[in-house]
Design a protein around this motif. Structure first.
Motif, PDB file in Angstrom:
ATOM      1  N   ASP A   1       0.852  -1.182   0.000  1.00  0.00           N
ATOM      2  CA  ASP A   1       0.000   0.000   0.000  1.00  0.00           C
ATOM      3  C   ASP A   1       0.895   1.241   0.000  1.00  0.00           C
ATOM      4  O   ASP A   1       2.092   1.169   0.308  1.00  0.00           O
ATOM      5  CB  ASP A   1      -0.909  -0.002   1.223  1.00  0.00           C
ATOM      6  CG  ASP A   1      -0.117  -0.033   2.522  1.00  0.00           C
ATOM      7  OD1 ASP A   1       0.180   1.052   3.064  1.00  0.00           O
ATOM      8  OD2 ASP A   1       0.244  -1.152   2.976  1.00  0.00           O
ATOM      9  N   LYS A   2       0.344   2.380  -0.341  1.00  0.00           N
ATOM     10  CA  LYS A   2       1.142   3.601  -0.507  1.00  0.00           C
ATOM     11  C   LYS A   2       1.885   3.996   0.767  1.00  0.00           C
ATOM     12  O   LYS A   2       3.050   4.393   0.725  1.00  0.00           O
ATOM     13  CB  LYS A   2       0.255   4.745  -0.982  1.00  0.00           C
ATOM     14  CG  LYS A   2      -0.245   4.582  -2.411  1.00  0.00           C
ATOM     15  CD  LYS A   2      -1.071   5.789  -2.851  1.00  0.00           C
ATOM     16  CE  LYS A   2      -1.531   5.626  -4.300  1.00  0.00           C
ATOM     17  NZ  LYS A   2      -2.351   6.782  -4.745  1.00  0.00           N
ATOM     18  N   ASP A   3       1.217   3.895   1.916  1.00  0.00           N
ATOM     19  CA  ASP A   3       1.863   4.306   3.166  1.00  0.00           C
ATOM     20  C   ASP A   3       3.062   3.415   3.489  1.00  0.00           C
ATOM     21  O   ASP A   3       4.122   3.927   3.901  1.00  0.00           O
ATOM     22  CB  ASP A   3       0.850   4.244   4.320  1.00  0.00           C
ATOM     23  CG  ASP A   3      -0.150   5.384   4.269  1.00  0.00           C
ATOM     24  OD1 ASP A   3       0.102   6.362   3.542  1.00  0.00           O
ATOM     25  OD2 ASP A   3      -1.194   5.288   4.947  1.00  0.00           O
ATOM     26  N   SER A   4       2.926   2.111   3.309  1.00  0.00           N
ATOM     27  CA  SER A   4       4.028   1.184   3.618  1.00  0.00           C
ATOM     28  C   SER A   4       5.200   1.397   2.675  1.00  0.00           C
ATOM     29  O   SER A   4       6.364   1.336   3.085  1.00  0.00           O
ATOM     30  CB  SER A   4       3.539  -0.262   3.543  1.00  0.00           C
ATOM     31  OG  SER A   4       2.543  -0.513   4.509  1.00  0.00           O
ATOM     32  N   ILE A   5       4.894   1.653   1.403  1.00  0.00           N
ATOM     33  CA  ILE A   5       5.959   1.898   0.428  1.00  0.00           C
ATOM     34  C   ILE A   5       6.706   3.183   0.771  1.00  0.00           C
ATOM     35  O   ILE A   5       7.946   3.237   0.762  1.00  0.00           O
ATOM     36  CB  ILE A   5       5.372   1.966  -1.002  1.00  0.00           C
ATOM     37  CG1 ILE A   5       4.851   0.586  -1.430  1.00  0.00           C
ATOM     38  CG2 ILE A   5       6.428   2.473  -1.989  1.00  0.00           C
ATOM     39  CD1 ILE A   5       4.045   0.607  -2.719  1.00  0.00           C
ATOM     40  N   ALA A   6       5.966   4.231   1.103  1.00  0.00           N
ATOM     41  CA  ALA A   6       6.598   5.512   1.459  1.00  0.00           C
ATOM     42  C   ALA A   6       7.467   5.361   2.706  1.00  0.00           C
ATOM     43  O   ALA A   6       8.575   5.907   2.777  1.00  0.00           O
ATOM     44  CB  ALA A   6       5.527   6.577   1.668  1.00  0.00           C
TER      45      ALA A   6
END
Length: 545
Positions: free
Chosen positions: A111-116
């Motif tokens: 998900d975007k938060d984990s990748i960031a």
């Protein structure tokens, strides 16, 4: 995991739980899941999240690797299926340069938060690492390629072939060996599909689809009268091909003591021959130690090339980066700088090639987004280059990386790994028979076996699968208990003849180990049958002292 350890585990029918627990193998999945794909547009969106997050935190360079790694094992013994395993590993790794230091982090939560957060962690690690540096990371220039793709030129995706067809093949191989006199046989198929996506702050978005396959078996024959036994392993090579590798073509046959194929493999025929040859090894004459001229088949020579040429020309070993684990190299920088270090005879030309069709290491772009190619390592017997990546290129004065950076999983940081390193065929028309005709006292060796080599890749000993005595230009019978000893420079200077292109074949390793934590890579080594004069041969069954 070392190759011999992996063979032992799989050959003995390791449980699915153990196979899936091997680092990088991933979690078990249903076979049909392997045919699913991930949309390239989605991978680009995930990569951009990481690139933007890293830049916002101060990264001066970022690359992102999104990997889906698929493995399938089919394992049998005699008339039984021991195991069928399918695994998947899927995630994202981020590598950055910040304040002159490297940082890396990875996640399987996409998900975007984990990748960031992974990208931000990589930057934080890089900044901490920079405090310990004596000089900053120097990256060779690399242009961005935009959105491009590369697919292995396979004819048949092995993951599309029904499990039953693979099981039937292996059980047929086992039956052929048992009918031929084998007492035991393990056989297996191992198939790999790497779906890799690379993006970088240089402007590359590269999607690649890589396939590899390895069919093999292990035959044991016991002499009922004495209780002694001999083994014969498959003469197959792991290849960067699809299931077409198992469809041998008549035009590819190479006739000799045992029938081999160029670029294809007949597993049934090899098992039939293997059972017979295991029996012949029991009755074979034990070798008399001494100096012999050796005729080395590509199915054997690949391993000698791998250990005595591939490893010592890896620049990180030369620089001492691997000294704590994999060792160093006798091919130190001063030898390259002299431009005249004699590595072998004038016939010895060794080329590194990351594009060789059918090879295990063939890719369009490496794991730093560098477009792959080929280069000379040994030219006319002289050391002319090494194997280098982006942060090493400046040490050799190279304008760009040689494109040999690799990580075995999305969760592993990429680093310098061996390219396909191959001995070039002879320029004159010459067959195996032509090489043998000129030998008065020699041994013809087929297949790879046990080996030993020192930490600088200089002094070594190699065995094989099959050995045949040569007298007065003719093969006169089978031998056993054979191993040859030499040092790298002496050995390659004894090279006096190489068969031509028509005999050129690939061998290779699926599990070349290196690094801490250890990673494995797949790499091929090609050659034609080659003659080496006056090599010391020992008898491995005789006690010393």
């Amino acid at each position: 995991m070392k190759r011999r350890d992996f063979l032992y585990l799989t050959g003995m029918g390791t449980t699915a739980a153990m196979l899936s627990a091997i680092p990088g193998m991933g979690r078990p999945i249903a076979p049909e899941r392997a045919l699913e794909t991930v949309d390239v547009a989605l991978k680009k969106q995930m990569a951009d999240v990481a690139l933007n997050a890293a830049r916002a935190k101060g990264a001066t360079y970022t690359d992102v690797r999104i990997g889906r790694y698929l493995n399938q094992f089919v394992i049998t013994r005699e008339d039984k299926v021991q195991n069928i395993v399918n695994t998947e590993s899927y995630g994202l790794g981020v590598r950055v340069v910040a304040q002159g230091g490297w940082g890396f982090a990875a996640t399987d939560k996409l998900d975007k938060d984990s990748i960031a957060k992974a990208a931000e962690l990589a930057v934080a690690i890089a900044k901490e690492n920079s405090r310990l540096l004596t000089e900053p990371v120097q990256l060779a220039p690399q242009k961005g390629y935009g959105e491009v793709s590369w697919k292995a030129p396979i004819e048949k995706n092995a993951f599309e072939v029904p499990i039953k067809e693979k099981v039937d093949l292996l059980l047929g191989v086992n039956a052929e060996a048992m009918k031929g006199g084998a007492d035991y046989i393990n056989s297996f198929l191992f198939m790999v599909n790497e779906q890799k996506y690379f993006a970088s702050s240089d402007g590359s978005y590269i999607d690649q689809d890589i396939h590899r396959i390895w069919p093999t078996f292990f035959i044991t024959k016991i002499d009922a009268a004495t209780g002694k036994f001999e083994t014969r392993n498959a003469l197959s090579a792991p290849m960067g091909m699809g299931y077409e590798y198992l469809y041998a073509r008549p035009q590819d046959k190479i006739q000799g003591v045992t029938t081999l194929y160029k670029g294809r493999y007949d597993m049934l025929e090899d098992a039939k021959a293997g059972a017979k040859q295991a029996g012949e090894k029991i009755k074979a004459k034990s070798v008399e130690p001494g100096k012999y001229d050796l005729i080395l088949d590509p199915s054997h020579l690949w391993l000698t090339i791998h250990e005595s040429t591939g490893h010592p020309t890896e620049l990180d070993r030369v620089l001492g980066y691997e000294a704590n684990f994999a060792g160093t190299s006798f091919l130190t920088l001063d030898k390259w700088e002299s431009k005249k270090f004699n590595y072998g005879s004038k016939l010895v030309n060794i080329v590194a090639d990351k594009t060789q069709v059918g090879s295990l290491g063939a890719v369009g772009y490496d794991d730093e987004g560098v477009k792959c190619g080929q280069w000379d390592v040994i030219k006319d017997g002289t050391l002319v280059s090494y194997q280098a990546i982006r942060d090493q290129a400046h040490i050799l004065g190279l304008p760009a990386s040689q494109g040999c950076c690799y990580a075995d999983n999305w969760s592993s940081v990429q680093f310098q790994r061996m390219a396909n390193i191959s001995l070039q065929p002879g320029k004159e028309k010459k067959s195996i028979d032509d090489l043998i005709k000129g030998v008065q006292k020699g041994i013809y060796i087929i297949g790879d076996g046990s080996f030993s080599i020192d930490q600088q890749r200089y002094n070594f000993q190699f065995g094989g699968q099959l050995y045949y005595e040569i007298k007065d230009g003719k093969i006169v019978g089978a031998l056993k208990d054979v191993a040859y000893q030499s040092n790298t420079q002496e050995f390659w200077n004894s090279c006096v003849g190489i068969a031509d292109q028509s005999d050129y074949r690939l061998g290779g390793s699926f599990f070349d180990g290196k690094g801490q934590p250890q990673q494995v890579s797949a790499v091929s080594h090609g050659s034609s049958t080659t003659r080496f004069n006056g090599v010391n041969v020992i008898n491995t069954s005789r006690k010393i002292g």
